[in-house]
Design a protein around this motif. Structure first.
Motif, PDB file in Angstrom:
ATOM      1  N   SER A 242      48.969  12.916  18.554  1.00 32.52           N
ATOM      2  CA  SER A 242      49.352  12.345  17.200  1.00 32.52           C
ATOM      3  C   SER A 242      50.763  12.913  16.811  1.00 32.52           C
ATOM      4  O   SER A 242      51.124  12.385  15.717  1.00 32.52           O
ATOM      5  N   ARG A 243      51.305  13.832  17.388  1.00 34.35           N
ATOM      6  CA  ARG A 243      52.797  14.482  17.183  1.00 34.35           C
ATOM      7  C   ARG A 243      52.679  14.823  15.726  1.00 34.35           C
ATOM      8  O   ARG A 243      53.393  14.868  14.953  1.00 34.35           O
ATOM      9  N   SER A 244      51.386  15.410  15.296  1.00 30.00           N
ATOM     10  CA  SER A 244      51.116  15.957  14.006  1.00 30.00           C
ATOM     11  C   SER A 244      51.944  17.333  13.799  1.00 30.00           C
ATOM     12  O   SER A 244      52.257  18.189  14.727  1.00 30.00           O
ATOM     13  N   ARG A 245      52.881  17.569  12.722  1.00 25.92           N
ATOM     14  CA  ARG A 245      53.441  18.576  12.285  1.00 25.92           C
ATOM     15  C   ARG A 245      52.708  19.748  11.373  1.00 25.92           C
ATOM     16  O   ARG A 245      53.229  20.706  11.184  1.00 25.92           O
ATOM     17  N   LEU A 246      51.566  19.346  11.034  1.00 27.75           N
ATOM     18  CA  LEU A 246      50.881  20.306  10.165  1.00 27.75           C
ATOM     19  C   LEU A 246      49.324  19.868  10.355  1.00 27.75           C
ATOM     20  O   LEU A 246      48.922  18.614  10.498  1.00 27.75           O
ATOM     21  N   ILE A 247      48.614  20.929  10.645  1.00 24.79           N
ATOM     22  CA  ILE A 247      47.147  20.690  10.843  1.00 24.79           C
ATOM     23  C   ILE A 247      46.512  21.399   9.435  1.00 24.79           C
ATOM     24  O   ILE A 247      46.955  22.766   9.244  1.00 24.79           O
ATOM     25  N   CYS A 248      45.786  20.714   8.841  1.00 23.75           N
ATOM     26  CA  CYS A 248      44.955  21.244   7.719  1.00 23.75           C
ATOM     27  C   CYS A 248      43.482  21.525   8.197  1.00 23.75           C
ATOM     28  O   CYS A 248      42.767  20.833   8.163  1.00 23.75           O
ATOM     29  N   LEU A 249      43.292  22.839   7.740  1.00 21.24           N
ATOM     30  CA  LEU A 249      41.849  23.160   7.958  1.00 21.24           C
ATOM     31  C   LEU A 249      41.212  23.514   6.629  1.00 21.24           C
ATOM     32  O   LEU A 249      41.680  24.123   5.678  1.00 21.24           O
ATOM     33  N   ALA A 250      39.957  23.226   6.433  1.00 18.76           N
ATOM     34  CA  ALA A 250      39.116  23.135   5.125  1.00 18.76           C
ATOM     35  C   ALA A 250      38.360  24.566   5.326  1.00 18.76           C
ATOM     36  O   ALA A 250      37.655  24.717   6.437  1.00 18.76           O
ATOM     37  N   GLU A 267      40.916  31.447  13.241  1.00 16.46           N
ATOM     38  CA  GLU A 267      41.495  32.187  13.867  1.00 16.46           C
ATOM     39  C   GLU A 267      42.245  31.493  15.330  1.00 16.46           C
ATOM     40  O   GLU A 267      43.178  31.766  15.707  1.00 16.46           O
ATOM     41  N   ARG A 268      41.316  30.955  15.999  1.00 15.23           N
ATOM     42  CA  ARG A 268      41.596  30.326  17.227  1.00 15.23           C
ATOM     43  C   ARG A 268      42.492  29.259  17.314  1.00 15.23           C
ATOM     44  O   ARG A 268      43.430  29.083  17.915  1.00 15.23           O
ATOM     45  N   VAL A 269      42.530  28.480  16.063  1.00 14.01           N
ATOM     46  CA  VAL A 269      43.327  27.488  15.734  1.00 14.01           C
ATOM     47  C   VAL A 269      44.871  28.140  15.514  1.00 14.01           C
ATOM     48  O   VAL A 269      46.150  27.832  15.848  1.00 14.01           O
ATOM     49  N   LEU A 270      44.675  29.225  14.634  1.00 13.60           N
ATOM     50  CA  LEU A 270      46.055  29.883  14.091  1.00 13.60           C
ATOM     51  C   LEU A 270      46.822  30.232  15.318  1.00 13.60           C
ATOM     52  O   LEU A 270      48.088  30.462  15.301  1.00 13.60           O
ATOM     53  N   GLU A 271      45.889  30.861  16.227  1.00 10.39           N
ATOM     54  CA  GLU A 271      46.743  31.611  17.446  1.00 10.39           C
ATOM     55  C   GLU A 271      47.078  30.527  18.402  1.00 10.39           C
ATOM     56  O   GLU A 271      48.240  30.811  19.099  1.00 10.39           O
ATOM     57  N   SER A 272      46.490  29.249  18.620  1.00 13.76           N
ATOM     58  CA  SER A 272      46.967  28.572  19.737  1.00 13.76           C
ATOM     59  C   SER A 272      47.983  27.476  19.035  1.00 13.76           C
ATOM     60  O   SER A 272      48.423  26.642  19.877  1.00 13.76           O
ATOM     61  N   ALA A 273      48.015  27.173  17.775  1.00 12.70           N
ATOM     62  CA  ALA A 273      48.851  25.973  17.421  1.00 12.70           C
ATOM     63  C   ALA A 273      50.233  26.275  17.592  1.00 12.70           C
ATOM     64  O   ALA A 273      50.870  27.194  17.644  1.00 12.70           O
ATOM     65  N   THR A 274      50.929  24.905  17.992  1.00 16.05           N
ATOM     66  CA  THR A 274      52.230  24.870  18.034  1.00 16.05           C
ATOM     67  C   THR A 274      53.086  24.248  17.049  1.00 16.05           C
ATOM     68  O   THR A 274      54.194  23.970  16.903  1.00 16.05           O
ATOM     69  N   CYS A 275      52.283  23.882  15.898  1.00 13.26           N
ATOM     70  CA  CYS A 275      52.828  23.280  14.534  1.00 13.26           C
ATOM     71  C   CYS A 275      52.429  24.102  13.611  1.00 13.26           C
ATOM     72  O   CYS A 275      51.576  24.989  13.757  1.00 13.26           O
ATOM     73  N   ASP A 276      52.845  23.831  12.286  1.00 15.16           N
ATOM     74  CA  ASP A 276      52.305  24.430  11.084  1.00 15.16           C
ATOM     75  C   ASP A 276      50.893  24.410  11.008  1.00 15.16           C
ATOM     76  O   ASP A 276      50.455  23.207  11.032  1.00 15.16           O
ATOM     77  N   VAL A 277      50.219  25.393  10.290  1.00  8.16           N
ATOM     78  CA  VAL A 277      48.807  25.286  10.028  1.00  8.16           C
ATOM     79  C   VAL A 277      48.580  25.843   8.465  1.00  8.16           C
ATOM     80  O   VAL A 277      49.167  26.760   7.912  1.00  8.16           O
ATOM     81  N   ALA A 278      47.845  25.010   7.845  1.00  4.03           N
ATOM     82  CA  ALA A 278      47.395  25.259   6.455  1.00  4.03           C
ATOM     83  C   ALA A 278      45.961  25.483   6.434  1.00  4.03           C
ATOM     84  O   ALA A 278      45.155  24.396   6.931  1.00  4.03           O
ATOM     85  N   ILE A 279      45.539  26.356   5.774  1.00  4.11           N
ATOM     86  CA  ILE A 279      44.072  26.598   5.436  1.00  4.11           C
ATOM     87  C   ILE A 279      43.908  26.376   3.886  1.00  4.11           C
ATOM     88  O   ILE A 279      44.334  27.021   3.073  1.00  4.11           O
ATOM     89  N   CYS A 280      42.971  25.471   3.658  1.00  2.45           N
ATOM     90  CA  CYS A 280      42.910  25.043   2.085  1.00  2.45           C
ATOM     91  C   CYS A 280      41.383  25.375   1.605  1.00  2.45           C
ATOM     92  O   CYS A 280      40.530  25.303   2.498  1.00  2.45           O
ATOM     93  N   ARG A 281      41.404  25.769   0.582  1.00  4.01           N
ATOM     94  CA  ARG A 281      40.042  25.804  -0.266  1.00  4.01           C
ATOM     95  C   ARG A 281      40.328  25.609  -1.707  1.00  4.01           C
ATOM     96  O   ARG A 281      41.021  25.975  -2.424  1.00  4.01           O
ATOM     97  N   GLY A 282      39.346  24.425  -2.024  1.00  5.10           N
ATOM     98  CA  GLY A 282      39.570  24.074  -3.424  1.00  5.10           C
ATOM     99  C   GLY A 282      38.426  24.562  -4.194  1.00  5.10           C
ATOM    100  O   GLY A 282      37.369  25.024  -3.711  1.00  5.10           O
TER     101      GLY A 282
END
Length: 284
Positions: A242-250, A267-282
């Motif tokens: 999808s050519r995403s530049r940001l992965i958002c994890l809840a 942790e696995r996503v943070l380690e493997s990602a090639t684009c920015d990663v945001a971890i969110c909690r509301g």
């Protein structure tokens, strides 16, 4: 929902924090109050004298985007997260932006950090970011949302996405129906189709809610469902396709602590990602 208390940015003066500051400023520019409060904890480090030049750069960017800027220097009192919580009004009207570790070390990118403690504290809305593409300057535009099916995790995105929404050009929803490797090899076509149909129904409901909550046109949202024994691998594949530049994890207590099959998903996503990663909690 409007954040009455505004956007807070936990800043430690590092290069990674400088990259994250672009996200904080962009989010503040989309906030009704257009205000960014930088929180810096003073712990006696001699490098503190180098902060002023960096803070002037952040202030200059805020001014360019029409964002009011203030800095709150606090001496360490107790733990860092306790000190930061003493500055930020509790509840859903506040959003804290902070960062993961800049380097993985032995414990991973998030485990044991200030960011993880703030995600677990439920003091306010929190988004913690690992920046891998600093040239985006906090403007990713193409976003991937992996769905677990848990409603509380889904709603954790909303405070962050509402502020990011005006700049989103494509939102990709992904649901991975996870089964063990052994079961995957034995999975019948009929059972696989059942899992896909359940996932498609979930994605459709979330797509409708996102369109309603964020006022995003359906043309900007797409969804996919896969059956797999490795969620993090499928997230990476979907991000590339999808050519995403940001992965958002809840984030949830489960996703932050529980090891599923091959370890902690965040942790696995943070380690493997090639684009920015945001971890969110509301919080509610």
């Amino acid at each position: 929902r409007c954040f009455l208390n505004g956007i807070f940015f936990a800043y430690d003066g590092s290069i990674h924090a400088d990259w994250i500051s672009h996200y904080a400023i962009r989010l503040a520019a989309r906030h009704p109050a257009a205000r960014l409060s930088v929180v810096h904890i003073f712990d006696g480090d001699p490098r503190e004298t180098l902060l002023e030049e960096k803070l002037l750069r952040i202030q200059s960017e805020c001014r360019r985007l029409g964002v009011e800027f203030d800095v709150q220097h606090k001496r360490l009192s107790g733990t860092v997260d306790q000190t930061v919580c003493s500055v930020i009004p509790p509840g859903p009207e506040s959003l804290l932006v902070c960062g993961t570790r800049a380097e993985e070390r032995r414990r991973g990118w998030l485990s044991g950090t200030f960011a993880e403690r703030m995600l677990q504290a439920r003091h306010c809305n929190v988004v913690t970011i690992r920046v891998l593409q600093p040239g985006l300057l906090g403007l990713p535009r193409r976003v991937l949302l992996p769905l677990s099916g848990r409603l509380d995790e889904f709603r954790s995105w909303l405070p962050f996405l509402r502020l990011l929404q005006p700049d989103i050009t494509h939102l990709q929803i992904l649901h991975v129906a996870q089964v063990s490797g052994r079961l995957l090899r034995l999975l019948s076509h009929e059972r696989a189709e059942q899992l896909r149909q359940t996932g498609e129904s979930l994605c459709l409901g979330r797509e409708q809610e996102l369109s309603s909550q964020l006022s995003l046109p359906n043309s900007l949202i797409s969804a996919s469902v896969v059956v797999s024994d490795d969620v993090s691998r499928e997230i990476m594949i979907a991000a590339n396709r999808s050519r995403s530049r940001l992965i958002c994890l809840a984030a949830s207590d489960r996703s932050l602590t529980q090891r599923v099959f091959h370890g902690n998903l965040v942790e696995r996503v943070l380690e493997s990602a090639t684009c920015d990663v945001a971890i969110c909690r509301g919080v509610t």
